[in-house]
Scaffold this motif. Structure first.
Motif, PDB file in Angstrom:
ATOM      1  N   LEU A 334      72.617  62.251  43.070  1.00  0.00           N
ATOM      2  CA  LEU A 334      71.558  62.180  42.093  1.00  0.00           C
ATOM      3  C   LEU A 334      71.880  62.856  40.656  1.00  0.00           C
ATOM      4  O   LEU A 334      72.112  63.831  40.505  1.00  0.00           O
ATOM      5  CB  LEU A 334      70.441  62.718  42.633  1.00  0.00           C
ATOM      6  CG  LEU A 334      69.277  62.848  42.032  1.00  0.00           C
ATOM      7  CD1 LEU A 334      68.660  61.454  41.851  1.00  0.00           C
ATOM      8  CD2 LEU A 334      68.113  63.623  42.618  1.00  0.00           C
ATOM      9  N   ARG A 335      71.774  61.739  39.698  1.00  0.00           N
ATOM     10  CA  ARG A 335      72.022  62.272  38.222  1.00  0.00           C
ATOM     11  C   ARG A 335      70.489  62.286  37.855  1.00  0.00           C
ATOM     12  O   ARG A 335      69.861  61.426  37.523  1.00  0.00           O
ATOM     13  CB  ARG A 335      72.813  61.072  37.514  1.00  0.00           C
ATOM     14  CG  ARG A 335      74.159  60.802  38.137  1.00  0.00           C
ATOM     15  CD  ARG A 335      74.736  59.431  37.645  1.00  0.00           C
ATOM     16  NE  ARG A 335      76.000  59.387  38.245  1.00  0.00           N
ATOM     17  CZ  ARG A 335      77.234  59.482  37.443  1.00  0.00           C
ATOM     18  NH1 ARG A 335      77.090  59.805  36.160  1.00  0.00           N
ATOM     19  NH2 ARG A 335      78.371  59.230  38.038  1.00  0.00           N
ATOM     20  N   ILE A 336      70.253  63.573  37.100  1.00  0.00           N
ATOM     21  CA  ILE A 336      68.943  63.781  36.498  1.00  0.00           C
ATOM     22  C   ILE A 336      69.156  64.569  35.221  1.00  0.00           C
ATOM     23  O   ILE A 336      70.299  65.080  34.845  1.00  0.00           O
ATOM     24  CB  ILE A 336      68.064  64.391  37.353  1.00  0.00           C
ATOM     25  CG1 ILE A 336      68.570  66.043  37.604  1.00  0.00           C
ATOM     26  CG2 ILE A 336      67.599  63.848  38.713  1.00  0.00           C
ATOM     27  CD1 ILE A 336      67.832  67.047  38.354  1.00  0.00           C
ATOM     28  N   GLY A 337      68.105  64.235  34.333  1.00  0.00           N
ATOM     29  CA  GLY A 337      68.336  65.166  33.081  1.00  0.00           C
ATOM     30  C   GLY A 337      67.529  66.678  33.422  1.00  0.00           C
ATOM     31  O   GLY A 337      67.252  66.953  34.596  1.00  0.00           O
ATOM     32  N   ASP A 338      67.651  67.265  32.363  1.00  0.00           N
ATOM     33  CA  ASP A 338      67.258  68.723  32.544  1.00  0.00           C
ATOM     34  C   ASP A 338      65.708  68.619  32.464  1.00  0.00           C
ATOM     35  O   ASP A 338      65.273  68.236  31.211  1.00  0.00           O
ATOM     36  CB  ASP A 338      67.736  69.461  31.585  1.00  0.00           C
ATOM     37  CG  ASP A 338      67.515  71.084  31.610  1.00  0.00           C
ATOM     38  OD1 ASP A 338      66.595  71.311  32.224  1.00  0.00           O
ATOM     39  OD2 ASP A 338      68.273  72.046  31.162  1.00  0.00           O
ATOM     40  N   PRO A 339      64.860  69.291  33.251  1.00  0.00           N
ATOM     41  CA  PRO A 339      63.325  69.223  33.240  1.00  0.00           C
ATOM     42  C   PRO A 339      62.904  69.969  31.970  1.00  0.00           C
ATOM     43  O   PRO A 339      61.871  69.710  31.100  1.00  0.00           O
ATOM     44  CB  PRO A 339      62.760  69.659  34.326  1.00  0.00           C
ATOM     45  CG  PRO A 339      63.941  69.504  35.550  1.00  0.00           C
ATOM     46  CD  PRO A 339      65.124  69.689  34.722  1.00  0.00           C
ATOM     47  N   TYR A 340      63.668  70.859  31.570  1.00  0.00           N
ATOM     48  CA  TYR A 340      63.509  71.768  30.283  1.00  0.00           C
ATOM     49  C   TYR A 340      64.012  71.442  29.011  1.00  0.00           C
ATOM     50  O   TYR A 340      63.809  72.282  27.993  1.00  0.00           O
ATOM     51  CB  TYR A 340      63.588  73.088  30.883  1.00  0.00           C
ATOM     52  CG  TYR A 340      62.531  73.791  31.712  1.00  0.00           C
ATOM     53  CD1 TYR A 340      61.628  74.878  31.166  1.00  0.00           C
ATOM     54  CD2 TYR A 340      62.645  73.828  33.018  1.00  0.00           C
ATOM     55  CE1 TYR A 340      60.832  75.064  32.029  1.00  0.00           C
ATOM     56  CE2 TYR A 340      61.783  74.186  33.621  1.00  0.00           C
ATOM     57  CZ  TYR A 340      60.856  75.205  33.472  1.00  0.00           C
ATOM     58  OH  TYR A 340      59.727  75.700  34.121  1.00  0.00           O
ATOM     59  N   CYS A 341      64.955  70.353  28.700  1.00  0.00           N
ATOM     60  CA  CYS A 341      65.603  69.941  27.677  1.00  0.00           C
ATOM     61  C   CYS A 341      64.310  69.553  26.565  1.00  0.00           C
ATOM     62  O   CYS A 341      63.362  69.137  26.993  1.00  0.00           O
ATOM     63  CB  CYS A 341      66.455  68.962  27.866  1.00  0.00           C
ATOM     64  SG  CYS A 341      65.760  67.372  28.303  1.00  0.00           S
TER      65      CYS A 341
END
Length: 966
Positions: A334-341
């Protein structure tokens, strides 16, 4: 051809090497070949699996003239048509076949243009337009399209056929389960007989001489990156194909470094940062990005805390000030972005953001990954705040102007909105409510489909221009309120994706933040669980970030009544009991009190506004605690404006009528969510003889009257953008001019040309006069908590506010004929009508007032200027700025002549009749007196025949005139 993709450990999908999404014969087709395509509907996205109807191909080519994977050339068919020539032959067992006799002639590609790939999608036929689609499994940047490479004549080429690759724009190796000791079956085919070799990490696995194919088995012996290569040597050239398998070493267990928080933690020297991801229960996480060529490597495998909740990694060697794109690769799949970026790159929507809105936007790493990616940047340019001690307006005296930037200004950016602050200040509002502007899905949205909560949406410009806008608002005494959506998120949210039940299409049961099924009615997206400690922490972190980093003044919380775990829907999220959901909920009250306390700790005095629309006893308790709540009176005010008297009692706009102890009710006639009053007046207004509310001027005058009553009431108020000008495009207006519910959130016309209409300017001036009154030193406390008397039930309505020294009486005839009423002024003497400037003698007792249909008065017990007030009824705000163009109709020799009563920075804007900007002409600072200017060379000649608008803007005031082109 090089497949530079890596494989992942612990994926529960095993390979079936006997079937492919498509099989092409010949395997290495050339431009003049007859090509047979075999499509397996059970593979890829499985959109046509077990479909028994006709299946059609939709196809085009990628040539040397194409700009990217979406730039298909020479598509011979129309989408969703049932042309027999493009129908596939059904072979049974989900297999379909299609033949192309000659590629160049089939696509009609001109001579000299090279075909690089054929592109295709398979579909059903549905006259309604909702065709089923057979695509690749990933619907990311390639949008699920299927591609197959075309080769030059006599080319030497080789391709792996096992393990299985999905034919995306860059072929993608499907995941398999592998580890140290695993045997990997390898097969490859060659375009010609040649010397073939298979290797693993440089060691030969198998060779074949003068062969067209090769097979072998390789055993993985080490963790880390394992590189598989197939090569073909035809005596003249050597070509190869490759793929990588990453075998993860054991995860290092280590505590979080002191002082770090979730998200990105920058170090002062600008060369290092520590990233922290909260992902309880996950086995391992790797960091992939620009710094490691998007390849899973041992060096970027993140540490895990002993409790299994946090993953972290310190990365070094960064260049200060450089942007790096990155993602988290979770459990190898699973590739995800950073929730806090604070910034993301979107493969689907960034391409539509104009460079003038967001200059130098970093390019998406196309071909290296899929999905939304995050951006980190050390040593970012800091914003130097000019106002650091802003005194927020008393919430009881707020007049809030709600703005959807997309539909307010053609440029839809913070910089242009900053330049428009003079408009808000001139109108008299002291707060702006900005509809959601953290990253949401798509560009042209209302923003209620959020995905990344810490990133300002790039469609509105860079984050420092947002800070500059907020700073400028504070300079002008205007608070900024963010519309915050924390009832739900949508599917691109990394927190949704991190724990998701793909088969069920819902958040997994172990998702720390989201309910698998919505608990309440009217939920959209995926419902948050606000009784979860993880959700509560996230809520607090999100709000603290915007309050402290951007110096916002508070939030309007969307669908606040949804912050409940009381189950009022069935197990599938349907059959919801709206009354049960709306009933008093002690848990929900406790949640909101705790959230309110958290915000006050983060930023004392920050506003908390709830779109609650719940039962009165719950709203009273929340209001008593300090929160403000929306009070939707759209229906009653609109019925009054329409002349439908029986439904026109809008006394519910008064907190006293609701028995509230504090004036924390934000009552409004319009918001983003309701049909516009002018639309209903013009379509449904009553008539009586020659008096017809459907007439535009009459409808505008009726809206004046309604606004006078609303803005005379105590407590905070809300105005929807352009309401002060009588916006008359339906909430369901479509771009093609039709009205349809499906167009509710579509773009709407931007109507600054309303300023050429005297009746609309008159309405705006009534708003302005009422708002100036609310700020007047004699009357401002009257609107915070005076004694209220009223009769708002019939056609003849009156309303009275009384304090020790200041008094106000509003009377209006909402009927359709001349009428009289008995009104008692609080004291005898001469009173003055704020709107007309006319005096009236008050007896102090009941006296008769006669008003025509639509007539109204706003009486004050003092003359604020010492002489009768200047009537606002016939004055345009910008009349003090004289503006004309000679000659008009315009030509290249036309001269703009204007006169300023005071010095200021002059800016001209040329627009079409719909308000779209054609040209802007800043003039710099000009002194008091007469001046001249000209249109830019060539502009007059470029204009088509018709009417255009020229706007003069200076010192926050505007003057608009019409230009004719013949």
């Amino acid at each position: 051809m090089k497949k530079n993709f890596f494989l992942l450990l612990l994926i529960l999908v095993c390979l079936n090497v006997s079937a492919q999404l498509i099989t092409v014969s010949p395997a290495f087709p050339k431009e003049g070949d007859q090509v047979t395509i075999l499509f397996d509907a059970a593979k890829g996205n499985k959109g046509l699996q077990n479909y028994t109807g006709d299946v059609y191909i939709h196809t085009g080519v990628i040539t040397d003239k194409s700009t990217g994977p979406g730039d298909w050339k020479y598509v011979p068919m129309t989408w969703n048509s049932n042309t027999p020539a493009y129908k596939l032959t059904a072979l049974g067992n989900n297999k379909f076949e299609y033949r192309i006799t000659n590629l160049r002639t089939f696509y009609n590609v001109p001579a000299g243009e090279t075909i690089k790939k054929i592109a295709m999608v398979f579909r059903s036929y549905n006259p309604s337009g909702n065709a089923l689609e057979g695509k690749a499994s990933d619907l990311g940047v390639d949008q699920g399209n299927i591609y197959w490479e075309i080769y030059p004549a006599n080319a030497n080429a080789i391709r792996f056929t096992s393990p299985e690759f999905e034919p995306r724009y860059t072929p993608f190796l499907l995941p398999l389960t592998a580890g140290v000791g695993s045997n990997i079956s390898l097969e490859a085919v060659s375009a010609k007989n040649a010397s073939l070799t298979l290797k693993l990490n440089g060691t030969t696995v198998q060779t074949a001489a003068n062969a067209g194919s090769i097979a072998g088995t390789a055993t993985i012996t080490a963790t880390g990156e394992n590189v598989f290569v197939a090569s073909s040597n035809d005596g003249a050239t050597t070509v190869g194909d490759s793929f990588k398998v990453y075998i993860a070493p054991p995860v290092t267990v280590s505590p979080l470094p002191a002082g770090v928080k979730e998200g990105i933690n920058y170090e002062n020297d600008g060369t290092a940062a520590t990233l922290v991801l909260y992902a309880p229960g996950k086995a391992r996480v790797n960091l992939i990005g620009d710094f490691n060529n998007w390849t899973e490597t041992t060096a970027y495998q993140m540490n895990k805390t002993a409790d299994g909740k946090y993953f972290w990694l310190r990365i070094t060697g960064l260049t200060a000030g450089t942007e790096y794109a990155y993602q988290y690769l979770v459990d190898g799949s699973l590739r995800i972005g950073d929730p806090y970026c604070e910034k993301v790159l979107d493969p689907w929507n960034d391409q539509y953001i104009d460079a003038s809105t967001y200059p130098n936007l970093k390019a998406y790493p196309t071909g290296k990954t899929s999905g939304v990616v995050s951006v980190l940047q050390t040593k970012q340019e800091a914003y130097n705040w000019q106002v650091t001690n802003f005194q927020r307006p008393d919430q009881k005296k707020l007049v809030i102007y709600e703005v959807l930037l997309r539909d307010f200004l053609e440029k839809h950016d913070w910089k242009t909105l900053k330049d428009s602050i003079g408009y808000f200040k001139s109108l008299g509002v002291n707060a702006l409510h900005l509809m959601p502007f953290n990253e949401f899905e798509g560009n042209l949205s209302w923003g209620y489909n959020p995905s990344y909560y810490f990133a300002a949406d790039k469609f509105y410009g860079p984050k420092n221009t947002l800070k500059a806008f907020i700073d400028e608002c504070h300079k002008n005494g205007i608070a900024v309120i963010m519309d915050m959506v924390l009832n739900h998120s949508f599917g691109l949210s990394p927190m949704v994706q991190l724990y998701f039940d793909g088969a069920g299409g819902k958040p997994a049961a172990n998702n720390p933040w989201f309910n698998p099924v919505a608990r309440h009615a009217f939920n959209v997206g995926y419902d948050m669980n606000h009784e979860s400690a993880d959700t509560k922490r996230f809520f607090s972190n999100v709000c603290a970030f915007w309050l402290q980093e951007y110096k916002l003044d508070g939030f309007r919380f969307d669908l606040s009544k949804g912050f409940t775990q009381k189950k009022t829907c069935d197990d599938n999220g349907g059959n919801c009991d709206v009354n049960a959901w709306s009933a008093y909920d002690a848990s929900r009250v406790a949640i909101w009190k705790a959230y309110y306390d958290s915000l006050q700790l983060k930023s004392p005095g920050s506003y908390v506004i709830l779109e609650h629309l719940g039962v009165n006893n719950e709203e009273i308790e929340l209001a008593d605690y300090g929160m403000m709540l929306w009070g939707n009176m759209n229906y009653n005010f609109t019925e009054a404006a329409k002349g439908q008297v029986s439904n026109s009692n809008f006394s519910g706009a008064l907190h006293t009528v609701r028995n509230w102890n504090k004036p924390h009710l934000i009552s409004y006639m319009e918001s983003h969510d309701e049909e516009r009053s002018m639309v209903k007046c013009k379509n449904e207004g009553a008539s009586n003889g020659g008096y017809n509310i459907r007439d535009e001027a009459t409808a505008l005058q009726r809206n004046e009257m309604a606004a006078a009553f609303l803005l005379a009431m105590p407590g905070p108020k809300l105005i929807w953008q352009f309401g002060e000008l009588g916006y008359d495009y339906s909430i369901n207006y479509c771009g093609n001019g039709t009205i349809n519910n499906s167009c509710r959130t579509d773009q709407k016309p931007i109507k600054w040309d309303y300023y050429t209409n005297a009746s609309r300017v008159k309405l705006r001036n009534v708003y302005k006069a009422m708002l100036e009154l609310r700020k007047n030193e004699y009357y401002d406390d009257l609107f915070a908590g005076a004694t209220v008397d009223h009769d708002l039930t019939g056609a003849m309505k009156w309303f009275r506010l009384t304090s020790d020294s200041s008094k106000l009486v509003v009377v209006g005839n909402f009927g359709t004929s001349l009428s009289t009423m008995q009104v008692s002024f609080p004291s005898a003497g001469i009173w003055f009508d704020l709107i007309s400037g006319e005096p009236i003698g008050a007896t102090g007792g009941a006296q008769t007032i006669t008003l025509p249909a639509g007539g109204y008065r706003v009486y004050l017990n003092r003359n604020l200027n010492g002489t009768p007030p200047t009537p606002v009824r016939d004055i345009e705000v910008s009349d003090v700025y004289r503006l004309r163009v000679n000659p008009n109709p315009v030509n290249s020799g036309s001269v703009i002549r204007y006169e300023l009563p005071e010095a200021g920075a002059v800016h001209f804007t040329l627009m079409d009749i719909n308000g779209r900007i054609i040209d802007e002409m800043p003039q710099g600072n000009r002194g008091r007196g007469a001046h001249q200017a000209r249109l830019r060379p060539g502009v007059a000649e470029s204009l088509q025949k018709g009417i255009f608008l020229l706007q003069l803007q200076v010192n926050g005031k505007r003057k608009i005139i019409k230009l004719m082109v013949q």
